[in-house]
Design a protein around this motif. Sequence first.
Motif, short mmCIF file in Angstrom:
data_model
loop_
_atom_site.label_atom_id
_atom_site.label_comp_id
_atom_site.label_asym_id
_atom_site.label_seq_id
_atom_site.Cartn_x
_atom_site.Cartn_y
_atom_site.Cartn_z
N ALA A 37 -1.98 -11.94 13.67
CA ALA A 37 -2.11 -11.12 14.89
C ALA A 37 -1.23 -9.88 14.73
CB ALA A 37 -1.68 -11.92 16.12
N GLU A 38 -1.84 -8.70 14.77
CA GLU A 38 -1.08 -7.46 14.68
C GLU A 38 -0.87 -6.91 16.08
OE1 GLU A 38 -3.26 -4.52 12.47
OE2 GLU A 38 -4.98 -4.59 13.82
N VAL A 39 0.25 -6.24 16.29
CA VAL A 39 0.61 -5.77 17.62
C VAL A 39 -0.31 -4.65 18.09
CG1 VAL A 39 2.33 -4.15 16.70
CG2 VAL A 39 2.53 -4.95 19.05
N THR A 40 -0.81 -3.84 17.16
CA THR A 40 -1.76 -2.78 17.48
C THR A 40 -2.49 -2.40 16.20
OG1 THR A 40 -2.04 -0.60 18.54
CG2 THR A 40 -0.16 -0.86 17.08
N ARG A 41 -3.55 -1.63 16.32
CA ARG A 41 -4.25 -1.14 15.13
C ARG A 41 -3.74 0.27 14.86
NH1 ARG A 41 -8.89 -2.71 12.70
NH2 ARG A 41 -7.85 -4.73 13.06
N SER A 42 -3.08 0.44 13.71
CA SER A 42 -2.44 1.72 13.45
C SER A 42 -2.38 2.02 11.96
CB SER A 42 -1.01 1.74 14.02
OG SER A 42 -0.34 2.93 13.69
N ILE A 43 -2.54 3.29 11.60
CA ILE A 43 -2.40 3.74 10.22
C ILE A 43 -0.97 3.50 9.74
CG2 ILE A 43 -2.56 5.78 8.71
CD1 ILE A 43 -4.70 6.85 10.66
N ALA A 248 0.47 -4.71 -2.39
CA ALA A 248 -0.10 -3.63 -1.58
C ALA A 248 0.93 -2.53 -1.33
CB ALA A 248 -0.60 -4.20 -0.25
N GLN A 249 2.17 -2.92 -1.08
CA GLN A 249 3.23 -1.93 -0.85
C GLN A 249 3.43 -1.05 -2.08
OE1 GLN A 249 6.25 -4.83 0.35
NE2 GLN A 249 6.27 -3.97 2.42
N GLN A 250 3.41 -1.67 -3.25
CA GLN A 250 3.56 -0.91 -4.49
C GLN A 250 2.35 -0.01 -4.73
OE1 GLN A 250 6.38 -1.03 -6.93
NE2 GLN A 250 7.08 -1.49 -4.85
N TRP A 251 1.17 -0.50 -4.35
CA TRP A 251 -0.04 0.31 -4.50
C TRP A 251 0.04 1.55 -3.61
CZ3 TRP A 251 -4.17 2.49 -2.07
CH2 TRP A 251 -5.30 2.76 -2.82
N VAL A 252 0.48 1.36 -2.38
CA VAL A 252 0.62 2.49 -1.46
C VAL A 252 1.67 3.49 -1.98
CG1 VAL A 252 1.46 3.15 0.84
CG2 VAL A 252 -0.15 1.26 0.60
N ILE A 260 -5.27 6.28 -0.38
CA ILE A 260 -4.91 5.28 0.64
C ILE A 260 -5.85 5.40 1.83
CG2 ILE A 260 -3.10 4.50 2.22
CD1 ILE A 260 -1.08 5.72 0.15
N ALA A 261 -6.13 6.63 2.24
CA ALA A 261 -7.03 6.86 3.37
C ALA A 261 -8.40 6.25 3.11
CB ALA A 261 -7.16 8.36 3.64
N LYS A 262 -8.90 6.40 1.90
CA LYS A 262 -10.20 5.84 1.54
C LYS A 262 -10.17 4.31 1.59
CE LYS A 262 -13.71 5.94 -2.12
NZ LYS A 262 -14.05 6.45 -3.49
N VAL A 279 -2.35 11.62 8.42
CA VAL A 279 -1.37 10.69 9.00
C VAL A 279 -0.65 9.89 7.91
CG1 VAL A 279 -1.11 8.65 10.45
CG2 VAL A 279 -2.62 10.50 11.17
N VAL A 280 -1.41 9.40 6.94
CA VAL A 280 -0.80 8.66 5.83
C VAL A 280 0.22 9.53 5.11
CG1 VAL A 280 -1.24 7.66 3.55
CG2 VAL A 280 -2.73 7.08 5.46
N ASP A 281 -0.16 10.76 4.87
CA ASP A 281 0.75 11.69 4.18
C ASP A 281 2.03 11.90 4.97
OD1 ASP A 281 1.21 13.66 1.99
OD2 ASP A 281 1.15 15.11 3.63
#
Length: 334
Positions: A37-43, A248-252, A260-262, A279-281
């Motif tokens: 369960a995530e608190v919100t959906r966010s980039i 995943a953290q290392q990939w980002v 990442i956006a894709k 936003v990611v940037d």
Amino acid sequence: MKKWLRTALISFFTISFVISAACEKQDQPSVQKVRVAEVTRSIFYAPQYVAISKGFFKKEGLDVELSTAWGGDKTMTSLLSGGSDIALVGSETSIYVYSQATKDPVINFAQLTQTDGTFLVARKKIDHFSWDSLNGSTFLGQRKGGMPQMVGEFVLKKHGIDPKQDLKLIQNIDFANIPSAFASGTGDYVQLFEPTASIFEQEGKGYIVASFGTESGHVPYTSFMAKRSFIKNNQATIQKFTRALYQAQQWVETHTAAEIAKAIQPYFKDTDISIIEKVVDRYKKQGSYATDPVLDEEEWNNLQAIMKEAGELPPHSDYSALVDNSFAKKTIEK
């Protein structure tokens, strides 16, 4: 062919097929469903979506069922009631639960973000912003007791602004309705997450003038947590989950904002890919994404300082009691 021979051959091949199928099934790794369960959906949570879209969880034999609770209180209710196995939410919620003397406290086992993820958005465009501009204004903040609101007040005080005396503070609007409240005319300034802040800027509804994440320093803003009993009874699962997250953290960390956006676009179908990339940037440049799942004590102490300043820090919120870095450290060592 004699009837008895034909029957024997059919039986032989049937048994062989069953044995072969059974062996093949044993060779296939078992898949375990994990409800998150995530608190919100966010980039802001990009590494989590990367872990799913790039198959890092699947590689570990985990089938992650992701749901969005839309609020810290709702997320924690889901976790405590058994509606989810793991929660992605602000670390302060684990402190609140612990302060209730629960027999099964919630333990932080993997950090996802290490700064605040909100931005200060002004209704009018300001060429040369100064925090003094907030004096006498109406500020649409976040829910009282939540990490965004506490960080917001911490930063205001840092700049010599008393949120109770120097401006009109509104914080009784439900988390999910804050953007629409500002868009409809409430407040001169608002504290917003992305991508809403950038979308508002693109549509001329508001303008980003400052980052609360840059102003507040490193904190365990959002982390993965589970009840102590679940962690104790599912250690292999928690280890696999943490290992997938770290990949995943290392990939980002090593890929561009465009890449990442894709990867995370399927989770933001209503958001233009250019906004996601922007936003990611922004989050990457201000160091919001943790590069490993370890939640260190210095960040925890900064969290408690912010909570104390807001008058929300309960007693007995020891780092050693609410943080378990063993899975994160084991992952990194290997």
